[in-house]
Design a protein around this motif. Sequence first.
Motif, short mmCIF file in Angstrom:
data_model
loop_
_atom_site.label_atom_id
_atom_site.label_comp_id
_atom_site.label_asym_id
_atom_site.label_seq_id
_atom_site.Cartn_x
_atom_site.Cartn_y
_atom_site.Cartn_z
N ALA A 1 11.21 -28.41 19.59
CA ALA A 1 12.63 -28.74 19.39
C ALA A 1 13.45 -27.46 19.38
N ASN A 2 14.40 -27.37 20.29
CA ASN A 2 15.35 -26.26 20.32
C ASN A 2 16.69 -26.77 19.77
N ILE A 3 17.15 -26.16 18.69
CA ILE A 3 18.39 -26.61 18.04
C ILE A 3 19.44 -25.53 18.18
N PHE A 4 20.55 -25.87 18.81
CA PHE A 4 21.64 -24.92 19.06
C PHE A 4 22.78 -25.19 18.08
N CYS A 5 23.19 -24.12 17.40
CA CYS A 5 24.23 -24.23 16.37
C CYS A 5 25.44 -23.39 16.77
N LEU A 6 26.58 -24.04 16.96
CA LEU A 6 27.81 -23.33 17.32
C LEU A 6 28.41 -22.66 16.09
N SER A 7 29.29 -21.70 16.34
CA SER A 7 29.91 -20.96 15.24
C SER A 7 30.79 -21.85 14.37
N THR A 8 31.20 -22.99 14.91
CA THR A 8 32.07 -23.90 14.17
C THR A 8 31.30 -24.93 13.36
N TYR A 9 29.96 -24.81 13.35
CA TYR A 9 29.13 -25.75 12.55
C TYR A 9 29.49 -25.59 11.07
N PRO A 10 29.59 -26.66 10.28
CA PRO A 10 29.23 -28.05 10.60
C PRO A 10 30.37 -28.91 11.13
N GLU A 11 31.55 -28.25 11.42
CA GLU A 11 32.64 -29.04 11.98
C GLU A 11 32.28 -29.56 13.37
N SER A 12 31.46 -28.83 14.08
CA SER A 12 30.90 -29.30 15.35
C SER A 12 29.43 -29.64 15.14
N ASN A 13 28.96 -30.59 15.88
CA ASN A 13 27.58 -31.06 15.66
C ASN A 13 26.55 -30.13 16.30
N LEU A 14 25.34 -30.19 15.78
CA LEU A 14 24.22 -29.46 16.37
C LEU A 14 23.86 -30.09 17.72
N ILE A 15 23.31 -29.28 18.60
CA ILE A 15 22.83 -29.78 19.89
C ILE A 15 21.31 -29.60 19.90
N VAL A 16 20.60 -30.68 20.10
CA VAL A 16 19.13 -30.68 20.02
C VAL A 16 18.55 -30.89 21.42
N GLU A 17 17.58 -30.07 21.75
CA GLU A 17 16.87 -30.20 23.04
C GLU A 17 15.38 -30.33 22.75
N LEU A 18 14.77 -31.45 23.15
CA LEU A 18 13.37 -31.73 22.87
C LEU A 18 12.53 -31.60 24.14
N ASN A 19 11.32 -31.12 23.98
CA ASN A 19 10.38 -31.00 25.11
C ASN A 19 8.96 -31.27 24.63
N SER A 20 8.16 -31.81 25.54
CA SER A 20 6.75 -32.04 25.21
C SER A 20 5.95 -32.13 26.50
N HIS A 21 4.80 -31.44 26.51
CA HIS A 21 3.88 -31.54 27.64
C HIS A 21 2.83 -32.61 27.39
N ILE A 22 2.86 -33.23 26.23
CA ILE A 22 1.86 -34.23 25.84
C ILE A 22 2.45 -35.64 25.84
N LEU A 23 3.55 -35.81 25.14
CA LEU A 23 4.15 -37.13 25.01
C LEU A 23 4.93 -37.49 26.27
#
Length: 366
Positions: free
Chosen positions: A13-35
């Motif tokens: 899970a790669n979670i990107f946090c903007l400087s305006t967090y928590p007023e702006s939401n987190l952006i989550v990027e998921l990856n898997s070579h198994i599932l």
Amino acid sequence: MQIQRNEYCKMSANIFCLSTYPESNLIVELNSHILPHDLIDRLDHRVNKLAKKHMGQPHLILILDYLVSFIQDNLLLSAWKEMEKIKSELLTPGDSFRVNEKTGQIKIKIVEGRYRITFVVVVPDDYPKSSASIQLGSNNFPGDLMEKFNLQLEAFKVHVEHGSDWERLLQRRSERTKRKKREIERVPNKQDVLRMKEDVGFLDKLAAYQEVSDDKKMRRQKVRMVRKETATELQEAQQEEIVESIITYESLYPLTYYVFNNLGRRLPNETCKVCNERMLSEVPTKKSSTHEFERLLCGDWYHRECLIQYLQQPPFDGKVCIQCNEPISHQLFNENFIKDAEKDWLLAERKRAELAEVEDFLGLGF
């Protein structure tokens, strides 16, 4: 970050946090070579939707807890692809499919006409390294038939656990022959051609050294070359053994398919190939049927007495299934049975001939 329950259920899970967090939401990027990718895409969409829902307040811990809980508490993730295949290919209106992610249990109900059967498949934590188990539950099929089918199901499960080609096992012999022919006629790929060239080159060199076997230097080179080739083949064999030791075999779909195709969906509509009557009565009963049932290796069902009657009629060798014309393979049809059947038939024919002669002599035939 890496989230993992075991080697068969993990994702990053790669979670990107903007400087305006928590007023702006987190952006989550998921990856898997198994599932499966479809599963990860759905989870990715769900998590980012959750992040947007809690925009304006801290939600990093919430997202992490959700992802960790999803991986740790769902024992069916490694079987997700097979479950989707069951729902799309096997289920019909009237059937039911219920899951319990925490216990790894899948409860399936098949309804075909007036007949029904419920069974539970349990997916272990380390699936597919360990095979799924299956337990037949409540049903309204005859009890003696269910006992026989249970034994067949257990035998099929052993084949699946040992990595047998289960689809090939369920194919009729004619279909297997066609498939084998296609495999034989397969055009060699680049790797096959390179391997053949290496083998030919080795044999050419070996033949050249053989011609000058009187030369001591050449003999030594021949020995070194053979040793090198042997070591290479041994190393390749060891690598293949390592690969085979970590190969896993999916068993959820094959076991479920077997119950659908050979019992729940098929038998309520099956007819005996000898008498052409229904295998099962139109009205289900748990009592012992007036008939006993036998299933041939090709998959076709017969009433036991009808099958025996058919096997006891000439020709006695080379019997084939009436339905599919496949050679009959069944415990009843062994060498002793054939000898006894032929002997009984000849005896019966001799008695008929003698009776006909007596009737003709006494004038009873007019």
